[in-house]
Design an enzyme around this catalytic site. Structure first.
Site, short mmCIF file in Angstrom:
data_model
loop_
_atom_site.label_atom_id
_atom_site.label_comp_id
_atom_site.label_asym_id
_atom_site.label_seq_id
_atom_site.Cartn_x
_atom_site.Cartn_y
_atom_site.Cartn_z
N THR A 10 19.27 -86.94 -15.95
CA THR A 10 20.59 -86.59 -15.86
C THR A 10 21.32 -86.87 -16.88
O THR A 10 22.42 -86.06 -17.25
CB THR A 10 20.97 -87.11 -14.56
OG1 THR A 10 19.86 -86.61 -13.53
CG2 THR A 10 22.41 -86.55 -14.26
N SER A 60 12.77 -86.72 -14.64
CA SER A 60 11.83 -87.73 -14.50
C SER A 60 10.67 -87.62 -13.20
O SER A 60 9.91 -88.28 -13.18
CB SER A 60 12.52 -89.24 -14.49
OG SER A 60 13.15 -89.15 -13.24
N SER A 61 11.13 -86.53 -12.46
CA SER A 61 10.19 -86.17 -11.24
C SER A 61 8.93 -85.43 -11.99
O SER A 61 7.97 -85.51 -11.47
CB SER A 61 10.98 -85.22 -10.42
OG SER A 61 12.10 -85.93 -9.82
N THR A 120 16.50 -90.97 -13.32
CA THR A 120 16.69 -92.00 -12.34
C THR A 120 15.51 -91.95 -11.40
O THR A 120 15.06 -93.17 -10.83
CB THR A 120 17.80 -92.31 -11.53
OG1 THR A 120 18.23 -91.13 -10.93
CG2 THR A 120 19.02 -92.56 -12.69
N1 ASP Z 1 16.14 -85.76 -11.33
C1 ASP Z 1 16.88 -86.69 -12.13
C2 ASP Z 1 15.74 -87.50 -13.10
O1 ASP Z 1 15.21 -88.39 -12.46
C3 ASP Z 1 17.76 -87.63 -11.49
C4 ASP Z 1 18.44 -88.58 -12.66
O2 ASP Z 1 18.02 -88.46 -13.77
O3 ASP Z 1 19.34 -89.12 -11.96
O4 ASP Z 1 15.47 -87.17 -13.99
#
Ligand code: ASP
Length: 544
Positions: free
Chosen positions: A78, A151-152, A182
């Site tokens: 993000t 990151s998913s 995250t």
């Molecule tokens: N979906 C995002 C990721 O993990 C969430 C984030 O970065 O906060 O890449």
């Protein structure tokens, strides 16, 4: 040699005490600290290797500062996303441009005056923070991955890529920052913590809940804090920095999708708190005790899985889950490591799996706390061959399994042993239920384990003073494992306690035949005389 010296150097140097508030303020160059000895020319050729901690003179000769170089690996997340068609997606080639426009993230004047772009391997993506009060500057090079990932979408291949890049640039930089989404950051930080062997420099993962491009965001604070800690603090661990807290990477877990405090470290206090001052909890920092060269182990076994117990879990589901090629599993149990003791069907499947060599770790599904066999419902899992994972997070246990199972040169027993060991500070010593008594084997093992992770000479002296009575206590209760732990610490099992009694005297008195055999195999003497003039042999005869 350099790494060895760095590992041995004092972490609480004056550089390390810089506060965030002071760090962010622009300092007067006339206050510079002249006691540093580094000195360097500024006109080294483009692409040359930055020397660590060198002093830089501006061309007018007026200003002087020490540069601390940080390598930033930008994987996505993000922090660098923008809204497209109503959803957030990573935006390539935007982060560096945007950071260069922010004066707190880049001092173009300094870059020009010191010919910074001629001195870096990454002229397009090297930035420099304004000078701190302690006359240091953080110079950081950003390596942007292509593609940038949510990151998913990350897999162990991405962990390997990050690990290889850290290894590639390890010698050239003071510290490393990994910008990461995250969602799976706790997995990546856990995995990297095991992959990074003999680590002597900080590797800090960070990201944000709101993109750095939005007016109100947490990305700038997180990136700034991570850069400062990576550059100025000598914390030789894989860490996760978020919302003013530095956590051990393999202790952290994502707990909130809607708050800036997205992470916590449920079973270990933060390594550092970045408030008005950055306070590092040096006692909590996990120090390497080896003097080998840093390396990244890129072999990971992906035949691992997580299974969370729930009351309606069917045996069929468990059977399906445990099917080959599964080699390692984390069982997320209730409370302090409990499973239904009245489900012989389910327990039998677990036992069958451990019998055929699957390593199953028991981790609690509670956010906080540790696994210990207080209840009958916990003991049944030990009987099924499941290994207590103490207070490891499921993320850490899973990544540790991947790392350990990939060590194909090890026997199954050695792999299990490694899973029980604290490799990178991922779990606490098993103090739960240990009585502070010499007759409690867990206490003996806790002391043995604790002493073995400290490498100072004074501790060796303490070890030598403590181990004879510890070994005698282990002998008294017939605990061969505790004796082996003490032996592994380097202590000889023939040493005598304050009464001149050796572990063999004690085992002979107690009639622990197996212990006697083991001690004799370790060179313990049957003729050692205690202060009453008795030998183990005479004790054995006397006590029959
Ligand atoms: N979906 C995002 C990721 O993990 C969430 C984030 O970065 O906060 O890449």
């Amino acid at each position: 040699m350099a790494e060895m010296l760095r590992a041995a150097s004092n972490p609480t140097s004056d550089i390390g005490m810089t506060s965030l508030a002071r760090a962010l303020s622009f300092s007067d160059s006339s206050q510079r600290d002249q006691k540093d000895v580094f000195h360097s020319e500024t006109n080294s050729p483009r692409g040359s290797v930055p020397q660590l901690g060198r002093k830089i003179k501006l061309m007018d000769g007026a200003n002087c500062c020490e540069e601390l170089w940080v390598f930033v690996i930008y994987t996505g997340g993000t922090i660098g996303m923008i809204m497209k068609n109503g959803v957030l997606v990573p935006e390539p080639n935007a982060l560096v441009k945007n950071l260069k426009k922010l004066i707190m993230f880049h001092d173009e004047d300094y870059a020009q005056k010191t010919k910074l772009y001629d001195r870096t391997e990454f002229p397009e993506s090297t930035l420099v923070l304004p000078m701190f009060e302690n006359n240091t500057r953080i110079v950081y090079c950003i390596l942007e991955y292509n593609p940038l990932l949510d990151s998913s979408n990350m897999t162990p291949k991405d962990w390997v890529k990050i690990g290889k890049d850290i290894e590639k640039y390890y010698e050239k930089y003071h510290g490393f920052v990994v910008l990461h989404g995250t969602d799976t950051m706790a997995y990546t930080s856990s995995a990297l913590s095991f992959m990074c062997e003999h680590q002597g420099k900080p590797v800090i993962l960070t990201g944000s809940q709101v993109p750095i491009y939005q007016n109100r965001n947490d990305g700038r604070g997180n990136l700034m804090g991570a850069l400062i800690i990576a550059g100025q603090f000598f914390i030789p661990e894989v860490c996760l920095y978020f919302n003013n807290k530095l956590y051990r990477g393999n202790r952290s877990t994502k707990v909130d999708a809607g708050r800036f405090s997205a992470f916590c470290s449920p079973n270990l206090g933060p390594l550092a708190d970045a408030e008005v001052d950055i306070k590092v909890n040096w006692d909590t920092v996990f120090w390497p005790t080896t003097i080998e060269c840093f390396r990244v182990s890129t072999k990971l076994n992906c035949n691992v899985g997580l299974l969370r117990l729930f009351p309606s879990l069917t045996t069929q589901t468990v059977i399906a889950f445990l099917q080959p090629p599964l080699e390692g599993a984390v069982l997320e149990t209730y409370g302090s490591g409990n499973a239904p003791s009245d489900r012989p069907d389910l327990l039998a499947e677990l036992k069958k799996a451990t019998d055929r060599g699957v390593i199953i770790m028991n981790c609690t599904q509670c956010l906080r706390g540790t696994v210990n066999p207080t209840y009958a419902t916990g003991k049944v899992l030990i009987d099924a061959g499941v290994i207590p994972g103490r207070d490891m997070t499921p993320e850490a246990a899973l990544c540790k399994l991947s790392y350990v199972l990939a060590r194909t040169e090890l026997s199954l027993e050695d792999k299990k042993k490694m899973m029980k060991q604290n490799l990178r500070g991922e779990m606490s010593a098993d103090l739960a239920g240990a009585k502070l008594s010499m007759s409690d084997s867990r206490f003996i093992q806790v002391i043995a384990n604790t002493l073995s992770i400290s490498c100072k000479e004074e501790l060796e002296a303490i070890r030598d003073a403590l181990t004879p009575p510890l070994a005698c206590a282990a002998s008294k209760i017939g605990d061969i494992d505790a004796l082996k732990a003490i032996r592994e610490m380097g202590s000889h099992l023939g040493l005598a306690d304050y009464d001149g009694r050796t572990p063999l005297h004690v085992a002979a008195c107690e009639g622990h035949l197996e212990v006697v055999k083991y001690l004799l195999g370790q060179g313990a003497s049957v003729h050692a005389r205690d202060r009453f003039g008795d030998t183990p042999l005479s004790n054995a005869m006397h006590f029959r």
